[in-house]
Design a protein around this motif. Structure first.
Motif, PDB file in Angstrom:
ATOM      1  N   UNK A   1       0.826  -1.207   0.000  1.00  7.60           N
ATOM      2  CA  UNK A   1       0.000   0.000   0.000  1.00  7.60           C
ATOM      3  C   UNK A   1       0.865   1.263   0.000  1.00  7.60           C
ATOM      4  N   UNK A   2       1.930   1.256   0.809  1.00 12.81           N
ATOM      5  CA  UNK A   2       2.814   2.417   0.875  1.00 12.81           C
ATOM      6  C   UNK A   2       3.468   2.679  -0.478  1.00 12.81           C
ATOM      7  N   UNK A   3       3.956   1.619  -1.106  1.00 14.34           N
ATOM      8  CA  UNK A   3       4.593   1.773  -2.413  1.00 14.34           C
ATOM      9  C   UNK A   3       3.610   2.271  -3.457  1.00 14.34           C
ATOM     10  N   UNK A   4       2.395   1.753  -3.422  1.00 14.31           N
ATOM     11  CA  UNK A   4       1.399   2.179  -4.399  1.00 14.31           C
ATOM     12  C   UNK A   4       1.012   3.644  -4.202  1.00 14.31           C
ATOM     13  N   UNK A   5       0.807   4.036  -2.960  1.00 16.90           N
ATOM     14  CA  UNK A   5       0.418   5.412  -2.694  1.00 16.90           C
ATOM     15  C   UNK A   5       1.535   6.391  -3.042  1.00 16.90           C
ATOM     16  N   UNK A   6       2.767   5.898  -3.004  1.00 20.14           N
ATOM     17  CA  UNK A   6       3.891   6.786  -3.267  1.00 20.14           C
ATOM     18  C   UNK A   6       4.234   6.866  -4.745  1.00 20.14           C
ATOM     19  N   UNK A   7       4.123   5.739  -5.450  1.00 19.42           N
ATOM     20  CA  UNK A   7       4.610   5.705  -6.822  1.00 19.42           C
ATOM     21  C   UNK A   7       3.540   5.488  -7.887  1.00 19.42           C
ATOM     22  N   UNK A   8       2.360   5.022  -7.486  1.00 18.74           N
ATOM     23  CA  UNK A   8       1.348   4.685  -8.493  1.00 18.74           C
ATOM     24  C   UNK A   8       0.220   5.708  -8.480  1.00 18.74           C
ATOM     25  N   UNK A   9      -0.356   5.952  -9.671  1.00 17.37           N
ATOM     26  CA  UNK A   9      -1.518   6.829  -9.776  1.00 17.37           C
ATOM     27  C   UNK A   9      -2.737   6.121  -9.226  1.00 17.37           C
ATOM     28  N   UNK A  10      -3.596   6.877  -8.580  1.00 16.25           N
ATOM     29  CA  UNK A  10      -4.805   6.288  -8.032  1.00 16.25           C
ATOM     30  C   UNK A  10      -5.819   6.101  -9.143  1.00 16.25           C
ATOM     31  N   UNK A  11      -6.475   4.945  -9.138  1.00 18.14           N
ATOM     32  CA  UNK A  11      -7.464   4.646 -10.165  1.00 18.14           C
ATOM     33  C   UNK A  11      -8.479   3.690  -9.589  1.00 18.14           C
ATOM     34  N   UNK A  12      -9.411   3.263 -10.422  1.00 17.25           N
ATOM     35  CA  UNK A  12     -10.386   2.289  -9.993  1.00 17.25           C
ATOM     36  C   UNK A  12     -11.276   2.815  -8.888  1.00 17.25           C
ATOM     37  N   UNK A  13     -11.657   1.965  -7.949  1.00 20.15           N
ATOM     38  CA  UNK A  13     -12.561   2.381  -6.866  1.00 20.15           C
ATOM     39  C   UNK A  13     -12.000   3.494  -5.996  1.00 20.15           C
ATOM     40  N   UNK A  14     -10.661   3.644  -5.953  1.00 17.12           N
ATOM     41  CA  UNK A  14     -10.084   4.701  -5.128  1.00 17.12           C
ATOM     42  C   UNK A  14     -10.457   6.084  -5.628  1.00 17.12           C
ATOM     43  N   UNK A  15     -10.910   6.189  -6.907  1.00 17.88           N
ATOM     44  CA  UNK A  15     -11.345   7.485  -7.417  1.00 17.88           C
ATOM     45  C   UNK A  15     -12.515   8.028  -6.614  1.00 17.88           C
ATOM     46  N   UNK A  16     -13.258   7.146  -5.973  1.00 21.17           N
ATOM     47  CA  UNK A  16     -14.433   7.583  -5.220  1.00 21.17           C
ATOM     48  C   UNK A  16     -14.073   8.271  -3.913  1.00 21.17           C
TER      49      UNK A  16
END
Length: 438
Positions: free
Chosen positions: A346-361
């Motif tokens: 989760x930490x790596x994703x929040x730091x390096x990846x763009x938010x998409x999918x259900x997190x857009x909500x």
């Protein structure tokens, strides 16, 4: 009268013959022998499989069970359950070592009524080893030695050899086993010291040795579900499955739709519960509790409740895993490993990846930049240089009249009296700066 007496004799003779028929039929009934493979690592999945094999053999009225041994050993607790199943069986049992019966495999073999080995096979080396590969603590080692001695004694075998298999301090001079070594018996040595009733080349010779050469042989095999269960209930596989499950579902939150991460996550968790259900450790209540816990965690993500849903969700998930597991300590360690892997993901994703999918909500993606056409106020460049009159006193803010339009203005910094002539020197958004002119 004579005819009546003859008739009575005839009836009695016929009745005697009829009563003897069932006994004669029983004598012609073939015996039934079950052959059961004991292969690979000894773990909980194997224990459940062997328990089912013995139960089915007893229900079928089998006369003998032959356990064909080929295992390097495994978990002590699983070996204990298997040994108990063999000891409590109502059917005569034989351990037929077809390749090796080491460690926990040796202990299982000692609990059978008879041991037969193929030439070139071996049995022994049964010291308890902990998870790091070192000898277990004294308490566990002492209990294991007692189990080995008891298993040997119950079938009139000299317990000193069983103890030498598990305790490197025991010296067996006639077999050249010195201090610091564990005893491993070859087939010939096992027969010599009375640990093997015979050394035979094949199953057919074993049946002949047991006097069951005409018996019906039933080969009991693992079902596909049990094969899966044996893999996924392994202590090393459990944390891997839980880690993939947790990380896969977290990755799915950052992916549009339902894709590969979600399939891997859900599939790993399904394998965990499926394997533990087949092995007899988990029931439907554990699966339902896990689904409820996952639902509470999802509610915490999309409808924050100040941690209430999250705490309840984690508690429900952890309880379901404990109910599904054969070892509370093992499942707690696996859960902590999976939790750390998931948090790191989760930490790596929040730091390096763009938010998409259900997190857009739950995360605002758009930025109100001027490049995208978002303006808080329109800049009136047409006012630059315009002349007008101070409608109010400017101290330094006030109101100015420019033709037919009134605007909020601010002086350069000085005081301007009402009615004075003013001129716009700059205009940036809602800020219109003026100065007094003659």
């Amino acid at each position: 009268m004579k005819q009546v007496r003859v008739l009575i004799y005839f009836i009695l003779m016929a009745a005697g013959i009829f009563m003897l028929l069932p006994a004669g039929a029983a004598d012609t009934h073939n015996s039934v022998v079950y052959t059961v493979p004991v292969e690979e690592t000894v773990e909980r999945g194997l224990s459940a499989f062997l328990e089912r094999a013995v139960e089915e053999a007893e229900e079928a009225g089998a006369d003998h069970i032959i356990f064909e041994m080929n295992t390097p050993g495994g978990r002590v607790d699983a070996a204990g359950d298997i040994a108990r199943t063999i000891r409590e069986s109502e059917i005569d049992t034989t351990a037929f070592v077809v390749q090796e019966a080491l460690s926990a495999g040796a202990y299982i073999s000692l609990n059978a009524d008879q041991i037969i080995m193929e030439p070139g096979t071996e049995m022994g080396s049964a010291q308890v080893i902990d998870g790091s590969g070192n000898a277990a603590e004294t308490k566990a080692q002492s209990a294991w030695l007692a189990n080995m001695r008891n298993a040997a004694s119950q079938n009139d075998r000299d317990p000193v050899y069983a103890e030498a298999m598990a305790d490197p301090s025991v010296v067996i001079e006639e077999l050249n086993v010195g201090e610091g070594e564990l005893l491993t018996l070859t087939a010939a040595e096992a027969e010599e010291v009375g640990y093997a009733e015979a050394v035979l080349d094949s199953r057919e010779e074993v049946l002949s040795f047991l006097g069951l050469e005409d018996a019906e042989v039933v080969e009991f095999e693992l079902s596909p579900a049990e094969q899966i269960a044996r893999i996924v209930t392994h202590p090393v596989i459990i944390p891997i499955l839980l880690s993939i499950g947790g990380l896969g579902l977290v990755l799915e939150l950052y992916s549009p739709g339902f894709g590969i991460p979600g399939i891997l996550g859900a599939g790993s968790l399904f394998l965990f519960f499926f394997g533990h259900t087949v092995a007899g450790f988990a029931g439907w209540e554990a699966l339902i509790l896990f689904i409820v816990g996952a639902g509470l965690l999802a509610l915490e993500v999309f409808s924050p409740s100040f941690g209430i849903f999250g705490i309840l969700g984690i508690g429900a998930v952890l309880t379901s895993l404990i109910l599904s597991s054969f070892s509370t300590v093992n499942i707690l360690i696996s859960f902590v490993v999976a939790l750390l892997v998931t948090i790191a993901g989760m930490v790596l994703l929040m730091k390096y990846a763009d938010r998409a999918g259900p997190m857009k909500r739950v995360v605002l993606q758009d930025a109100t930049t001027s490049e995208q056409g978002y303006l808080s106020n329109e800049t009136r460049t047409d006012l630059d240089g315009a002349e007008g009159t101070a409608v109010t006193v400017l101290r330094p803010a006030g109101t100015g009249q420019f033709g037919e339009e009134r605007l909020d203005v601010v002086s350069e910094g000085g005081y301007i009296e009402q009615g004075r002539k003013i001129k716009v020197i700059s205009s940036r958004g809602s800020r219109v700066v003026v100065r007094e002119i003659d």
